[in-house]
Design a protein around this motif. Structure first.
Motif, PDB file in Angstrom:
ATOM      1  N   GLU A 237       0.827  -1.210   0.000  1.00 54.71           N
ATOM      2  CA  GLU A 237       0.000   0.000   0.000  1.00 54.71           C
ATOM      3  C   GLU A 237       0.859   1.257   0.000  1.00 54.71           C
ATOM      4  O   GLU A 237       0.598   2.207  -0.736  1.00 54.71           O
ATOM      5  CB  GLU A 237      -0.907  -0.021   1.238  1.00 54.71           C
ATOM      6  CG  GLU A 237      -1.820   1.178   1.359  1.00 54.71           C
ATOM      7  CD  GLU A 237      -2.666   1.153   2.630  1.00 54.71           C
ATOM      8  OE1 GLU A 237      -3.782   1.715   2.602  1.00 54.71           O
ATOM      9  OE2 GLU A 237      -2.212   0.573   3.634  1.00 54.71           O
ATOM     10  N   LYS A 285      -4.403  -8.668   2.648  1.00 53.28           N
ATOM     11  CA  LYS A 285      -5.625  -8.186   1.999  1.00 53.28           C
ATOM     12  C   LYS A 285      -5.607  -6.664   1.848  1.00 53.28           C
ATOM     13  O   LYS A 285      -6.072  -6.121   0.844  1.00 53.28           O
ATOM     14  CB  LYS A 285      -6.857  -8.613   2.794  1.00 53.28           C
ATOM     15  CG  LYS A 285      -7.179 -10.097   2.690  1.00 53.28           C
ATOM     16  CD  LYS A 285      -8.391 -10.465   3.524  1.00 53.28           C
ATOM     17  CE  LYS A 285      -8.661 -11.971   3.435  1.00 53.28           C
ATOM     18  NZ  LYS A 285      -9.771 -12.382   4.329  1.00 53.28           N
ATOM     19  N   LYS A 286      -5.067  -5.985   2.838  1.00 57.01           N
ATOM     20  CA  LYS A 286      -4.986  -4.527   2.797  1.00 57.01           C
ATOM     21  C   LYS A 286      -4.114  -4.067   1.632  1.00 57.01           C
ATOM     22  O   LYS A 286      -4.447  -3.118   0.914  1.00 57.01           O
ATOM     23  CB  LYS A 286      -4.416  -4.010   4.119  1.00 57.01           C
ATOM     24  CG  LYS A 286      -4.423  -2.496   4.253  1.00 57.01           C
ATOM     25  CD  LYS A 286      -3.824  -2.075   5.593  1.00 57.01           C
ATOM     26  CE  LYS A 286      -3.813  -0.566   5.732  1.00 57.01           C
ATOM     27  NZ  LYS A 286      -3.092  -0.142   6.964  1.00 57.01           N
ATOM     28  N   ASP A 287      -3.002  -4.749   1.432  1.00 58.31           N
ATOM     29  CA  ASP A 287      -2.112  -4.408   0.320  1.00 58.31           C
ATOM     30  C   ASP A 287      -2.776  -4.712  -1.021  1.00 58.31           C
ATOM     31  O   ASP A 287      -2.692  -3.915  -1.963  1.00 58.31           O
ATOM     32  CB  ASP A 287      -0.793  -5.179   0.445  1.00 58.31           C
ATOM     33  CG  ASP A 287       0.050  -4.716   1.620  1.00 58.31           C
ATOM     34  OD1 ASP A 287       0.270  -3.500   1.753  1.00 58.31           O
ATOM     35  OD2 ASP A 287       0.484  -5.574   2.411  1.00 58.31           O
ATOM     36  N   LYS A 289      -5.916  -4.800  -1.757  1.00 57.92           N
ATOM     37  CA  LYS A 289      -6.957  -3.795  -1.995  1.00 57.92           C
ATOM     38  C   LYS A 289      -6.336  -2.496  -2.521  1.00 57.92           C
ATOM     39  O   LYS A 289      -6.854  -1.866  -3.454  1.00 57.92           O
ATOM     40  CB  LYS A 289      -7.721  -3.537  -0.691  1.00 57.92           C
ATOM     41  CG  LYS A 289      -8.932  -2.631  -0.853  1.00 57.92           C
ATOM     42  CD  LYS A 289      -9.668  -2.503   0.481  1.00 57.92           C
ATOM     43  CE  LYS A 289     -10.859  -1.556   0.340  1.00 57.92           C
ATOM     44  NZ  LYS A 289     -11.567  -1.375   1.626  1.00 57.92           N
TER      45      LYS A 289
END
Length: 419
Positions: A237, A285-287, A289
């Motif tokens: 991210e 999952k954050k990355d 996204k």
């Protein structure tokens, strides 16, 4: 040879026929007519396929082939055939061969081996001699022989001054410099994303920081030197944010993301499957996204398969010692078609990479060269070994649900269709 494509939905944002269903007549490799209904009056070869879609030919900016040196993994001939049947009209080939692609002769070897194929091959030369990161390679000579960019595949340039000099020097001939985003000292001997999963599984972790520090350094150097920089296969991210800020400043920087990093997370590591060991590693999952958003927002310019065939002897071993890499040509479209719209996919596989790597971009209109990828977005299926065309079978997408089908390509006056 004359070929008639019937009822083809055109996906090409540069074409006046974008999102229209048309017949396309191709004569001697040139699009001679696009119309609602072109009658087949002279027994042209007719291609009529279920829900046929065509876009400008796809260009993969990061493909590894074994030859020379690792022909047991993949040869140039077979690799180009796989690329064609996977929808790619052009591929840029990484220099991680034996010997590496580091001079005029090695660039010309690749180009000569790839003549007369439907898929064009463009060599990437090493940035440093023998990819050792110590002395700069013969960049100008390689470009004159046909190299389209310069980088040490999956190896970071640790020497700050060396990258600075390369960025300055390459400006003399408008060269594109690649810098792999990994700080070796921070990454250490890590084999997976540093996080809950690596801790639970007892695997040495590679923190996001290892990538982000390198991206930040590269962007500082680019701001100082000017020049053209491409950062391949980002995964975090923060990397997206850093590149977004650099573009706002007006820096000439582009970046890519690998297909598998857009869909899969380090949750895949449970089971210790060596096929899931890739470099850079699968993140959270954050990355994922943030990466998908980066593609949709245009911060990430290019999507690559980062296709890297590895033989079974180096994959079906203990996870920590398995070689990094996954094949990706065959699964690329089917995977991307589950998360992105067709125009975004084709822009990131065709328009954007060709413009960045200075490859001729042919629009779908009359009197243009026919450089086309043929596919349908319809149909879900499970990707298995039966879908793999490559010599090596190390796919991270095995047993994953994909959507759509590649019909083939038309390029260099050749129609290649999957049987």
């Amino acid at each position: 040879m004359t070929t008639l494509l019937k009822s083809a939905t055109i996906i090409d944002t540069s074409s006046p026929f974008n999102n229209q269903v048309k017949d396309i007549l191709i004569t001697n490799g040139t699009i001679t007519k696009i119309d609602n209904n072109i009658p087949n009056q002279k027994e042209y070869k007719t291609v009529k396929l279920d829900n046929l879609h065509v876009s400008t030919g796809w260009f993969d900016t990061s493909v590894s082939l074994g030859e020379p040196g690792y022909e047991e993994r993949e040869t140039i001939k077979h690799g180009l055939e796989v690329a064609a049947k996977s929808g790619f009209t052009e591929i840029a080939v990484n220099p991680n061969t034996n010997p590496v692609t580091e001079n005029k002769a090695s660039v010309e070897f690749l180009i000569n081996k790839a003549t007369n194929f439907a898929t064009n091959l463009y060599p990437i030369g090493t940035l440093t001699q023998q990819s050792k990161g110590i002395e700069m390679a013969e960049l100008y000579d390689m470009q004159q022989s046909g190299a389209v960019a310069f980088g040490d595949y999956n190896k970071p340039i640790n020497n700050d001054n060396l990258l600075k000099i390369a960025l300055l020097y390459a400006q003399n001939f408008n060269g594109l410099v690649l810098s792999f985003p990994k700080n070796k000292a921070i990454a250490g001997d890590g084999v997976a994303n540093e996080g809950v999963n690596s801790t639970t599984l007892g695997l040495k972790g590679i923190p996001n920081l290892a990538e982000e520090m390198q991206v930040a350094r590269d962007l500082f150097l680019l701001e100082y030197t000017g020049g053209k920089l491409h950062i391949p296969t980002i995964t975090t991210e923060k990397s997206v944010k850093l590149i977004k800020e650099a573009k706002k400043k007006g820096l000439d920087v582009s970046c890519s993301v690998a297909v598998h990093n857009l869909l899969l997370t380090d949750d895949e590591l449970h089971g210790f499957d060596g096929n899931k060991k890739v470099n850079p590693p699968l993140r959270t999952k954050k990355d994922v996204k943030a990466l998908v958003k980066g593609v949709r927002d245009g911060v990430i310019d290019i999507i690559t398969t980062d296709h890297n065939p590895i033989d079974i002897e180096h994959k079906k071993v203990e996870f920590s010692i398995a070689k990094d890499g996954t094949i990706g040509l065959e699964s690329a479209f089917g995977a991307l078609n589950t998360i992105l719209d067709l125009e975004t996919i084709t822009n990131c596989l065709s328009k954007n990479p060709k413009e960045r790597f200075q490859i001729k971009l042919n629009t779908i209109k009359e009197n243009e060269k026919a450089n086309l990828s043929l596919f349908t977005p319809n149909g879900e299926y499970t990707f298995t070994k039966n879908n793999i065309l490559s010599t090596s079978k190390n796919s991270v997408f095995l047993n994953k649900k994909l959507r759509g089908k590649i019909y083939g390509i038309f390029n260099n006056k050749q129609l290649i269709l999957n049987s």
